[in-house]
Design a protein around this motif. Sequence first.
Motif, PDB file in Angstrom:
ATOM      1  N   ALA A  38     -35.137 -39.333  12.744  1.00  0.00           N
ATOM      2  CA  ALA A  38     -34.289 -39.723  11.617  1.00  0.00           C
ATOM      3  C   ALA A  38     -34.654 -41.123  11.135  1.00  0.00           C
ATOM      4  N   CYS A  39     -34.917 -42.023  12.058  1.00  0.00           N
ATOM      5  CA  CYS A  39     -35.331 -43.380  11.718  1.00  0.00           C
ATOM      6  C   CYS A  39     -36.658 -43.352  10.961  1.00  0.00           C
ATOM      7  N   ILE A  40     -37.615 -42.616  11.487  1.00  0.00           N
ATOM      8  CA  ILE A  40     -38.932 -42.520  10.856  1.00  0.00           C
ATOM      9  C   ILE A  40     -38.821 -41.893   9.471  1.00  0.00           C
ATOM     10  N   ASN A  41     -38.025 -40.839   9.347  1.00  0.00           N
ATOM     11  CA  ASN A  41     -37.844 -40.180   8.047  1.00  0.00           C
ATOM     12  C   ASN A  41     -37.285 -41.134   7.008  1.00  0.00           C
ATOM     13  N   GLN A  42     -36.352 -41.978   7.427  1.00  0.00           N
ATOM     14  CA  GLN A  42     -35.745 -42.952   6.513  1.00  0.00           C
ATOM     15  C   GLN A  42     -36.829 -43.876   5.948  1.00  0.00           C
ATOM     16  N   VAL A  43     -37.713 -44.339   6.806  1.00  0.00           N
ATOM     17  CA  VAL A  43     -38.792 -45.235   6.375  1.00  0.00           C
ATOM     18  C   VAL A  43     -39.807 -44.479   5.521  1.00  0.00           C
ATOM     19  N   GLU A  44     -40.140 -43.256   5.908  1.00  0.00           N
ATOM     20  CA  GLU A  44     -41.115 -42.476   5.142  1.00  0.00           C
ATOM     21  C   GLU A  44     -40.636 -42.220   3.717  1.00  0.00           C
ATOM     22  N   ALA A  59     -41.228 -49.364  16.254  1.00  0.00           N
ATOM     23  CA  ALA A  59     -39.968 -50.033  15.912  1.00  0.00           C
ATOM     24  C   ALA A  59     -38.779 -49.078  16.078  1.00  0.00           C
ATOM     25  N   CYS A  60     -38.934 -47.847  15.633  1.00  0.00           N
ATOM     26  CA  CYS A  60     -37.848 -46.871  15.771  1.00  0.00           C
ATOM     27  C   CYS A  60     -37.579 -46.544  17.236  1.00  0.00           C
ATOM     28  N   SER A  61     -38.614 -46.538  18.056  1.00  0.00           N
ATOM     29  CA  SER A  61     -38.418 -46.321  19.492  1.00  0.00           C
ATOM     30  C   SER A  61     -37.640 -47.477  20.109  1.00  0.00           C
ATOM     31  N   CYS A  89     -32.833 -48.259  11.353  1.00  0.00           N
ATOM     32  CA  CYS A  89     -32.553 -48.646  12.743  1.00  0.00           C
ATOM     33  C   CYS A  89     -31.134 -48.277  13.160  1.00  0.00           C
ATOM     34  N   ARG A  90     -30.248 -48.189  12.200  1.00  0.00           N
ATOM     35  CA  ARG A  90     -28.874 -47.796  12.493  1.00  0.00           C
ATOM     36  C   ARG A  90     -28.796 -46.350  12.966  1.00  0.00           C
ATOM     37  N   VAL A  91     -29.676 -45.476  12.454  1.00  0.00           N
ATOM     38  CA  VAL A  91     -29.643 -44.065  12.864  1.00  0.00           C
ATOM     39  C   VAL A  91     -30.468 -43.804  14.124  1.00  0.00           C
ATOM     40  N   ALA A  92     -31.230 -44.808  14.582  1.00  0.00           N
ATOM     41  CA  ALA A  92     -32.079 -44.599  15.762  1.00  0.00           C
ATOM     42  C   ALA A  92     -31.298 -44.427  17.054  1.00  0.00           C
TER      43      ALA A  92
END
Length: 93
Positions: A38-44, A59-61, A89-92
């Motif tokens: 979810a974090c990665i998707n937000q950035v993508e 960073a998401c990890s 980062c909030r959803v990570a």
Amino acid sequence: MRTSTRIPARIAGVLTGLALAVGGAALAAPAAHADVRACINQVERELRGGEAPEYVRAACSAGLGGDHDQCVSGLTKGGVTNGTAVSACRVAP
């Protein structure tokens, strides 16, 4: 005869308990992966160009591990806007 009917009932109880334990572990594992995803998707969505670079995954990890500040700084150092970094980062975790 009484003991012969108790043994299958105990075996059934043990097998049911094992199935629930294994099923619970299987359900918990994908949840952690989904949070990083979810974090990665937000950035993508912001990058709008294919797969996220390795720094985004790292960073998401970190965010998944509970280090929100490291997650945000890792993303912003890579060029992600602060707003997107904070929400990703909030959803990570």
